[in-house]
Write a protein that holds these residues in place. Structure first.
Motif, PDB file in Angstrom:
ATOM      1  N   ASP A  33      39.305  67.767-160.010  1.00  0.00           N
ATOM      2  CA  ASP A  33      38.975  68.488-158.778  1.00  0.00           C
ATOM      3  C   ASP A  33      37.500  68.872-158.745  1.00  0.00           C
ATOM      4  N   SER A  34      36.892  69.105-159.910  1.00  0.00           N
ATOM      5  CA  SER A  34      35.505  69.553-159.979  1.00  0.00           C
ATOM      6  C   SER A  34      34.488  68.418-159.930  1.00  0.00           C
ATOM      7  N   GLY A  35      34.934  67.164-160.070  1.00  0.00           N
ATOM      8  CA  GLY A  35      33.988  66.056-160.022  1.00  0.00           C
ATOM      9  C   GLY A  35      34.549  64.790-160.626  1.00  0.00           C
ATOM     10  N   SER A  36      33.690  63.772-160.700  1.00  0.00           N
ATOM     11  CA  SER A  36      34.115  62.487-161.242  1.00  0.00           C
ATOM     12  C   SER A  36      32.950  61.779-161.911  1.00  0.00           C
ATOM     13  N   VAL A  37      33.300  60.836-162.790  1.00  0.00           N
ATOM     14  CA  VAL A  37      32.320  59.967-163.443  1.00  0.00           C
ATOM     15  C   VAL A  37      32.805  58.536-163.236  1.00  0.00           C
ATOM     16  N   PRO A  54      29.175  65.243-149.349  1.00  0.00           N
ATOM     17  CA  PRO A  54      28.996  66.685-149.465  1.00  0.00           C
ATOM     18  C   PRO A  54      28.821  67.154-150.906  1.00  0.00           C
ATOM     19  N   HIS A  55      28.736  66.206-151.849  1.00  0.00           N
ATOM     20  CA  HIS A  55      28.684  66.549-153.270  1.00  0.00           C
ATOM     21  C   HIS A  55      27.349  66.167-153.904  1.00  0.00           C
ATOM     22  N   GLU A  56      26.923  66.961-154.895  1.00  0.00           N
ATOM     23  CA  GLU A  56      25.757  66.616-155.710  1.00  0.00           C
ATOM     24  C   GLU A  56      26.116  65.385-156.536  1.00  0.00           C
ATOM     25  N   ALA A  57      25.135  64.540-156.822  1.00  0.00           N
ATOM     26  CA  ALA A  57      25.385  63.355-157.637  1.00  0.00           C
ATOM     27  C   ALA A  57      24.193  63.080-158.547  1.00  0.00           C
ATOM     28  N   LEU A  58      24.494  62.523-159.703  1.00  0.00           N
ATOM     29  CA  LEU A  58      23.473  62.105-160.652  1.00  0.00           C
ATOM     30  C   LEU A  58      23.741  60.643-160.991  1.00  0.00           C
ATOM     31  N   VAL A  59      22.715  59.794-160.825  1.00  0.00           N
ATOM     32  CA  VAL A  59      22.818  58.371-161.154  1.00  0.00           C
ATOM     33  C   VAL A  59      21.998  58.119-162.407  1.00  0.00           C
ATOM     34  N   ALA A  92      21.053  55.428-150.197  1.00  0.00           N
ATOM     35  CA  ALA A  92      21.510  54.040-150.274  1.00  0.00           C
ATOM     36  C   ALA A  92      21.039  53.463-151.602  1.00  0.00           C
ATOM     37  N   LEU A  93      21.730  52.417-152.066  1.00  0.00           N
ATOM     38  CA  LEU A  93      21.369  51.760-153.321  1.00  0.00           C
ATOM     39  C   LEU A  93      21.309  50.258-153.109  1.00  0.00           C
ATOM     40  N   ARG A  94      20.345  49.610-153.788  1.00  0.00           N
ATOM     41  CA  ARG A  94      20.236  48.150-153.754  1.00  0.00           C
ATOM     42  C   ARG A  94      19.817  47.672-155.127  1.00  0.00           C
ATOM     43  N   ALA A  95      20.428  46.597-155.589  1.00  0.00           N
ATOM     44  CA  ALA A  95      20.126  46.048-156.910  1.00  0.00           C
ATOM     45  C   ALA A  95      18.857  45.207-156.862  1.00  0.00           C
ATOM     46  N   ALA A  96      17.767  45.706-157.463  1.00  0.00           N
ATOM     47  CA  ALA A  96      16.538  44.926-157.591  1.00  0.00           C
ATOM     48  C   ALA A  96      16.780  43.781-158.571  1.00  0.00           C
ATOM     49  N   THR A  97      17.562  44.050-159.607  1.00  0.00           N
ATOM     50  CA  THR A  97      18.092  43.067-160.558  1.00  0.00           C
ATOM     51  C   THR A  97      19.554  43.463-160.745  1.00  0.00           C
ATOM     52  N   ARG A  98      20.311  42.655-161.440  1.00  0.00           N
ATOM     53  CA  ARG A  98      21.653  43.121-161.810  1.00  0.00           C
ATOM     54  C   ARG A  98      21.475  44.456-162.517  1.00  0.00           C
ATOM     55  N   PHE A  99      22.329  45.423-162.186  1.00  0.00           N
ATOM     56  CA  PHE A  99      22.228  46.683-162.902  1.00  0.00           C
ATOM     57  C   PHE A  99      23.587  47.355-163.026  1.00  0.00           C
ATOM     58  N   LYS A 100      23.675  48.203-164.053  1.00  0.00           N
ATOM     59  CA  LYS A 100      24.850  49.037-164.265  1.00  0.00           C
ATOM     60  C   LYS A 100      24.406  50.483-164.227  1.00  0.00           C
ATOM     61  N   MET A 101      25.268  51.322-163.654  1.00  0.00           N
ATOM     62  CA  MET A 101      24.929  52.734-163.563  1.00  0.00           C
ATOM     63  C   MET A 101      26.161  53.593-163.795  1.00  0.00           C
ATOM     64  N   ILE A 102      25.893  54.826-164.193  1.00  0.00           N
ATOM     65  CA  ILE A 102      26.930  55.847-164.295  1.00  0.00           C
ATOM     66  C   ILE A 102      26.663  56.834-163.167  1.00  0.00           C
ATOM     67  N   LEU A 103      27.668  57.055-162.330  1.00  0.00           N
ATOM     68  CA  LEU A 103      27.566  58.013-161.232  1.00  0.00           C
ATOM     69  C   LEU A 103      28.416  59.233-161.580  1.00  0.00           C
ATOM     70  N   THR A 104      27.755  60.383-161.683  1.00  0.00           N
ATOM     71  CA  THR A 104      28.457  61.643-161.923  1.00  0.00           C
ATOM     72  C   THR A 104      28.376  62.461-160.651  1.00  0.00           C
ATOM     73  N   MET A 105      29.534  62.754-160.064  1.00  0.00           N
ATOM     74  CA  MET A 105      29.585  63.561-158.836  1.00  0.00           C
ATOM     75  C   MET A 105      30.145  64.936-159.180  1.00  0.00           C
ATOM     76  N   ILE A 106      29.484  65.969-158.681  1.00  0.00           N
ATOM     77  CA  ILE A 106      29.907  67.345-158.896  1.00  0.00           C
ATOM     78  C   ILE A 106      30.324  67.921-157.564  1.00  0.00           C
ATOM     79  N   ARG A 107      31.581  68.314-157.471  1.00  0.00           N
ATOM     80  CA  ARG A 107      32.085  68.906-156.220  1.00  0.00           C
ATOM     81  C   ARG A 107      31.757  70.394-156.224  1.00  0.00           C
ATOM     82  N   ASN A 108      31.229  70.858-155.113  1.00  0.00           N
ATOM     83  CA  ASN A 108      30.845  72.268-154.989  1.00  0.00           C
ATOM     84  C   ASN A 108      32.024  73.140-154.645  1.00  0.00           C
TER      85      ASN A 108
END
Length: 108
Positions: A33-37, A54-59, A92-108
């Motif tokens: 409930d508080s967020g996701s990875v 509506p949520h904060e996010a860290l990429v 918005a996001l666009r792959a300049a090269t193939r890439f992998k990312m971790i998205l951490t979303m924090i629900r307020n």
């Protein structure tokens, strides 16, 4: 991630998500409930169109390179770097090269 886990709770990212030609692939690692990875793999040239949340996010970029636009300002984010996406701001996001990312979303 649910890929590999030892008795101490260690999670292994390597090989838990693979690139697919012409696609964006995602795998949720943790969801509460508080967020996701979530781990993402973007093929070169692929992306996510502009949207807001509506949520904060860290990429965090695990490998490769992405162009991440936040409120009209473009940022080139590379392996080992991270960027904060504030709640309510278009991004918005666009792959300049193939890439992998971790998205951490924090629900307020």
């Amino acid at each position: 991630m649910s890929a590999e886990r030892d008795s101490g709770g260690l999670l292994t990212f390597t090989g838990s998500i693979e690139y697919q030609d012409g696609a964006v692939v995602s795998r949720t690692i943790l969801k509460h409930d508080s967020g996701s990875v979530t781990l993402f793999a973007f093929d070169a040239g692929q992306g996510l169109s502009e949207h807001t949340t509506p949520h904060e996010a860290l990429v965090q970029i695990v490998e490769g390179e992405a162009e991440i636009t936040i409120s009209g300002r473009a940022h080139r984010v590379k392996q080992g770097e991270m960027i904060r996406m504030p709640a309510g701001e278009p991004h918005a996001l666009r792959a300049a090269t193939r890439f992998k990312m971790i998205l951490t979303m924090i629900r307020n």
